[in-house]
Design a protein around this motif. Sequence first.
Motif, PDB file in Angstrom:
ATOM      1  N   ARG A   1      -7.037   0.051  -8.740  1.00  0.00           N
ATOM      2  CA  ARG A   1      -8.183   0.464  -9.568  1.00  0.00           C
ATOM      3  C   ARG A   1      -8.984   1.567  -8.854  1.00  0.00           C
ATOM      4  N   GLU A   2      -9.178   1.384  -7.544  1.00  0.00           N
ATOM      5  CA  GLU A   2      -9.937   2.399  -6.792  1.00  0.00           C
ATOM      6  C   GLU A   2      -9.218   3.745  -6.800  1.00  0.00           C
ATOM      7  N   MET A   3      -7.878   3.680  -6.945  1.00  0.00           N
ATOM      8  CA  MET A   3      -7.067   4.912  -6.959  1.00  0.00           C
ATOM      9  C   MET A   3      -6.900   5.473  -8.372  1.00  0.00           C
TER      10      MET A   3
ATOM     11  N   GLU B   1       0.814  -1.219   0.000  1.00  0.00           N
ATOM     12  CA  GLU B   1       0.000   0.000   0.000  1.00  0.00           C
ATOM     13  C   GLU B   1       0.848   1.271   0.000  1.00  0.00           C
TER      14      GLU B   1
ATOM     15  N   ARG C   1      -5.389  -7.887  -3.543  1.00  0.00           N
ATOM     16  CA  ARG C   1      -5.897  -6.760  -2.744  1.00  0.00           C
ATOM     17  C   ARG C   1      -5.338  -5.429  -3.286  1.00  0.00           C
ATOM     18  N   MET C   2      -4.052  -5.433  -3.635  1.00  0.00           N
ATOM     19  CA  MET C   2      -3.439  -4.194  -4.139  1.00  0.00           C
ATOM     20  C   MET C   2      -3.921  -3.866  -5.552  1.00  0.00           C
ATOM     21  N   SER C   3      -4.262  -4.908  -6.316  1.00  0.00           N
ATOM     22  CA  SER C   3      -4.810  -4.660  -7.663  1.00  0.00           C
ATOM     23  C   SER C   3      -6.145  -3.956  -7.563  1.00  0.00           C
ATOM     24  N   LYS C   4      -6.950  -4.391  -6.615  1.00  0.00           N
ATOM     25  CA  LYS C   4      -8.267  -3.763  -6.393  1.00  0.00           C
ATOM     26  C   LYS C   4      -8.094  -2.330  -5.917  1.00  0.00           C
ATOM     27  N   LEU C   5      -7.159  -2.125  -4.991  1.00  0.00           N
ATOM     28  CA  LEU C   5      -6.929  -0.781  -4.462  1.00  0.00           C
ATOM     29  C   LEU C   5      -6.393   0.144  -5.561  1.00  0.00           C
TER      30      LEU C   5
ATOM     31  N   GLU D   1       0.596   4.077  -2.829  1.00  0.00           N
ATOM     32  CA  GLU D   1       0.311   5.483  -2.540  1.00  0.00           C
ATOM     33  C   GLU D   1       1.411   6.389  -3.109  1.00  0.00           C
TER      34      GLU D   1
ATOM     35  N   GLU E   1      -8.897  -7.332 -11.713  1.00  0.00           N
ATOM     36  CA  GLU E   1      -8.469  -5.928 -11.872  1.00  0.00           C
ATOM     37  C   GLU E   1      -7.200  -5.793 -12.713  1.00  0.00           C
TER      38      GLU E   1
ATOM     39  N   GLN F   1       0.811   6.827  -6.689  1.00  0.00           N
ATOM     40  CA  GLN F   1      -0.261   7.817  -6.903  1.00  0.00           C
ATOM     41  C   GLN F   1       0.299   9.239  -6.763  1.00  0.00           C
TER      42      GLN F   1
END
Length: 247
Positions: free
Chosen positions: A187-189, A139, A181-185, A143, A212, A146
């Motif tokens: 996409r959300e980002m 994560e 889990r990080m692939s999903k996150l 971040e 994802e 991002q």
Amino acid sequence: MSERLRLGVNIDHVATIRNARGGDHPDPVRAAEIVAAVGGDGITAHLREDRRHIRDDDLERIQKATDLPLNLEMAGTEEMLAIALAHKPHAACIVPEKREERTTEGGLDAAGLHNQLAPIVWKLADHGIRVSLFIEADERQLEAAQRLRSAVVEFHTGEYAHAGLDGDSERAARELERIARMSKLAREMGIEPHAGHGLTYENVKPIAAIPELAELNIGHYLVGEAVFVGLEAAVRRMRDLMDEARA
Ligand SMILES: CC(=O)[C@@H](O)[C@H](O)COP(=O)(O)O
Ligand SMILES: NCC(=O)COP(=O)(O)O
């Protein structure tokens, strides 16, 4: 995800075999042409600082040989930035490099290297090159990607692959869950997640099944298989396994 999972074929190790004798055979360009003919979605080439496999002159020849997008893997250095800007590949994936490593050993520390990476990432993007960061499925690193406004991350699947080779199914399952889990996150980002490193016929399907993920980059194993069955058959088989995983 509705989009079809893309297969980027990394042709580095065709160049490894070529360089073993210092000649021009086997030519990685011919590999790129076969990948294009058999339906691969892209070519990945890692121009390492030590030029142990892909060389500078390979890049233009690969780009001219097919219409497939070229994903240039590169260290986050001024030298590699200048080369990327000169060649304008479809994409550039910034990867960590250590001269003494046999292969990529981990993900880029995007969090710790923000100030070094930011001007390189932003210059690439300003020139229309899609930027990817090769990171661990973590994560803090996501971040950081991002903050760097990277459009793509490529999750390092090496630890997942090594766990499988060690017969450690629990560790492999933990790595797989982390990547999912990080692939999903991601996409959300608003970041497109890819994955790669150490993927084989035996371990690819659980990774490919992560909905994802948009792209897998696979190379060493495919070149190894190509020694026995040919590159076309090797790529076809990997493509079929990825499609089975998404069926
Ligand atoms: C970043 C990555 O996983 C691949 O590009 C890998 O680096 C292949 O090249 P090497 O085998 O030289 O590491
Ligand atoms: N980024 C991963 C890649 O390009 C291919 O890695 P590998 O399949 O050669 O281990």
